[in-house]
Write a protein that holds these residues in place. Structure first.
Motif, mmCIF file in Angstrom:
data_model
loop_
_atom_site.group_PDB
_atom_site.id
_atom_site.type_symbol
_atom_site.label_atom_id
_atom_site.label_comp_id
_atom_site.label_asym_id
_atom_site.label_seq_id
_atom_site.Cartn_x
_atom_site.Cartn_y
_atom_site.Cartn_z
ATOM 1 N N TYR A 127 16.542 3.584 5.364
ATOM 2 C CA TYR A 127 15.602 2.970 5.668
ATOM 3 C C TYR A 127 14.595 3.082 4.575
ATOM 4 N N ILE A 128 14.046 1.782 4.304
ATOM 5 C CA ILE A 128 12.899 1.721 3.490
ATOM 6 C C ILE A 128 11.783 1.064 4.264
ATOM 7 N N GLY A 129 10.661 1.633 4.233
ATOM 8 C CA GLY A 129 9.314 1.115 4.825
ATOM 9 C C GLY A 129 8.360 0.714 4.079
ATOM 10 N N LEU A 130 7.890 -0.552 4.171
ATOM 11 C CA LEU A 130 6.929 -1.217 3.000
ATOM 12 C C LEU A 130 5.722 -1.272 3.999
ATOM 13 N N LYS A 131 4.649 -0.747 3.442
ATOM 14 C CA LYS A 131 3.311 -0.704 4.228
ATOM 15 C C LYS A 131 2.363 -1.518 3.533
ATOM 16 N N LYS A 164 0.790 -1.256 0.081
ATOM 17 C CA LYS A 164 -0.173 -0.014 0.033
ATOM 18 C C LYS A 164 0.779 1.254 0.047
ATOM 19 N N GLY A 165 2.232 1.257 0.425
ATOM 20 C CA GLY A 165 2.986 2.270 0.390
ATOM 21 C C GLY A 165 4.431 2.185 0.905
ATOM 22 N N VAL A 166 5.044 3.214 0.520
ATOM 23 C CA VAL A 166 6.573 3.053 0.610
ATOM 24 C C VAL A 166 7.198 4.333 1.401
ATOM 25 N N ILE A 167 8.093 4.121 1.966
ATOM 26 C CA ILE A 167 8.786 5.008 2.588
ATOM 27 C C ILE A 167 10.365 4.820 2.390
ATOM 28 N N VAL A 168 11.160 6.037 1.734
ATOM 29 C CA VAL A 168 12.338 5.885 1.660
ATOM 30 C C VAL A 168 13.401 7.182 2.203
ATOM 31 N N MET A 169 14.079 6.619 3.116
ATOM 32 C CA MET A 169 14.767 7.733 3.754
ATOM 33 C C MET A 169 16.341 7.812 3.527
ATOM 34 N N GLY A 170 16.770 8.787 3.515
ATOM 35 C CA GLY A 170 18.198 8.847 3.124
ATOM 36 C C GLY A 170 18.927 10.255 3.650
ATOM 37 N N LEU A 184 13.972 12.351 7.502
ATOM 38 C CA LEU A 184 13.486 11.778 8.874
ATOM 39 C C LEU A 184 12.395 10.583 8.321
ATOM 40 N N GLY A 185 12.317 10.539 7.310
ATOM 41 C CA GLY A 185 11.441 9.151 6.935
ATOM 42 C C GLY A 185 9.925 9.540 7.198
ATOM 43 N N GLU A 186 9.496 10.728 6.581
ATOM 44 C CA GLU A 186 8.148 11.210 6.974
ATOM 45 C C GLU A 186 7.414 11.267 5.899
ATOM 46 N N LEU A 187 7.932 10.938 4.503
ATOM 47 C CA LEU A 187 7.047 11.067 3.345
ATOM 48 C C LEU A 187 6.477 9.718 2.943
ATOM 49 N N GLU A 188 5.244 9.431 2.709
ATOM 50 C CA GLU A 188 4.954 8.018 2.375
ATOM 51 C C GLU A 188 4.417 8.175 0.952
ATOM 52 N N TYR A 189 4.800 7.201 0.022
ATOM 53 C CA TYR A 189 4.332 7.283 -1.497
ATOM 54 C C TYR A 189 3.368 6.170 -1.571
ATOM 55 N N PRO A 190 2.212 6.405 -2.012
ATOM 56 C CA PRO A 190 1.121 5.373 -1.981
ATOM 57 C C PRO A 190 1.123 4.555 -3.438
ATOM 58 N N THR A 191 0.849 3.306 -3.448
ATOM 59 C CA THR A 191 1.142 2.591 -4.486
ATOM 60 C C THR A 191 -0.229 2.535 -5.045
ATOM 61 N N LYS A 192 -0.359 2.043 -6.474
ATOM 62 C CA LYS A 192 -1.494 1.912 -6.839
ATOM 63 C C LYS A 192 -1.785 0.332 -6.493
ATOM 64 N N ILE A 193 -2.866 0.228 -5.589
ATOM 65 C CA ILE A 193 -2.948 -0.904 -4.892
ATOM 66 C C ILE A 193 -3.357 -2.201 -5.710
ATOM 67 N N ALA A 194 -4.357 -1.712 -6.907
ATOM 68 C CA ALA A 194 -4.635 -2.668 -7.690
ATOM 69 C C ALA A 194 -3.528 -3.580 -8.326
ATOM 70 N N ARG A 195 -2.481 -2.732 -8.565
ATOM 71 C CA ARG A 195 -1.132 -3.126 -9.363
ATOM 72 C C ARG A 195 -0.501 -4.171 -8.313
ATOM 73 N N PHE A 196 -0.554 -4.045 -7.103
ATOM 74 C CA PHE A 196 0.321 -4.526 -6.048
ATOM 75 C C PHE A 196 -0.368 -5.408 -5.006
ATOM 76 N N SER A 197 -1.404 -5.971 -5.642
ATOM 77 C CA SER A 197 -2.380 -6.719 -4.717
ATOM 78 C C SER A 197 -1.977 -8.173 -4.408
ATOM 79 N N ASN A 198 -1.026 -8.594 -5.332
ATOM 80 C CA ASN A 198 -0.936 -10.067 -4.882
ATOM 81 C C ASN A 198 0.917 -9.943 -5.235
ATOM 82 N N VAL A 199 1.465 -9.823 -4.262
ATOM 83 C CA VAL A 199 2.996 -9.604 -4.556
ATOM 84 C C VAL A 199 3.611 -10.638 -3.748
ATOM 85 N N TYR A 200 4.461 -11.476 -4.483
ATOM 86 C CA TYR A 200 5.155 -12.526 -3.650
ATOM 87 C C TYR A 200 6.839 -12.117 -3.816
#
Length: 209
Positions: free
Chosen positions: A167-171, A87-93, A132-148
């Motif tokens: 840091y990489i956050g995966l939501k 559903k979302g990604v954070i990328v912190m550098g 600071l790892g504050e920005l969340e990038y929302p994914t197009k959930i329909a494209r990422f609904s069955n990700v292995y």
């Protein structure tokens, strides 16, 4: 100095307490990564790419980071232990030229190489510097609904010779993989031509049950 003035006081931070716990739990997909098979291509220090996938609460640990080696590109191959709805990604550098400037996401292409990144990604993002790892990038959930398997390609940064990610956050949500699917795949992979005559006579389902 003055830069600290916008920091939260202990009482005013709206992300304290329960909300923080909830938010941290939402970013728990790092627990569902198959660490044995996680790959980071072009990492300067072997194994450092894996360290950026950690608890949301630990995103500020500056001792753990990955830096690229030959140029500014980084490519992560991230296999999950089940099926993920991303559903979302954070990328912190760092707040400088080493921060990645673009992220391209690919789904279900295991063992991607840099040659494979010529393909069209499922989604790409222009990244802002986020120390600071504050920005969340929302994914197009329909494209990422069955990700292995998720591949994250960072093709460029803000001008430095190498790219650094802390840091990489995966939501998202995780679902356990069904065991029987594995059996079918194994059977089909090991089928040899002699078996095919047999298959024509006997219904395939006979082997699966």
């Amino acid at each position: 100095g003055a830069a600290m003035a916008h920091g939260h006081g202990p009482g005013r931070c709206r992300c304290c307490g329960e909300e923080a716990a909830e938010r941290g739990a939402a970013w728990g997909l790092y627990l569902r990564i198959d660490r044995q098979r996680l790959q980071c291509l072009n990492e300067r220090r072997e194994g450092s790419g894996a360290t950026v996938f950690r608890a949301w609460e630990e995103r500020g640990d500056r001792a753990q980071f990955v830096e690229s080696d030959d140029d500014e590109e980084l490519l992560f191959n991230i296999p999950f232990t089940g099926s993920v709805k991303l559903k979302g990604v954070i990328v912190m550098g760092e707040d400088d030229g080493t921060h990645p400037a673009e992220l391209r996401l690919f789904r279900n292409i295991p063992h991607m190489s840099f040659d494979d990144t010529a393909k069209e990604p499922e989604q790409s993002f222009s990244l802002s510097r986020d120390p600071l790892g504050e920005l969340e990038y929302p994914t197009k959930i329909a494209r990422f609904s069955n990700v292995y398997h998720l591949s994250m390609h960072f093709p460029k940064n803000f001008g430095a010779e190498t790219t650094k990610i802390f840091y990489i956050g995966l939501k998202g949500e995780w679902t356990e993989a069904h065991r029987h699917e594995v059996t079918i795949c194994n059977y089909e992979a090991s089928a040899n031509p002699a078996d095919h005559k047999l298959e024509q006579i006997t219904p395939q389902t006979h082997f699966i049950s």
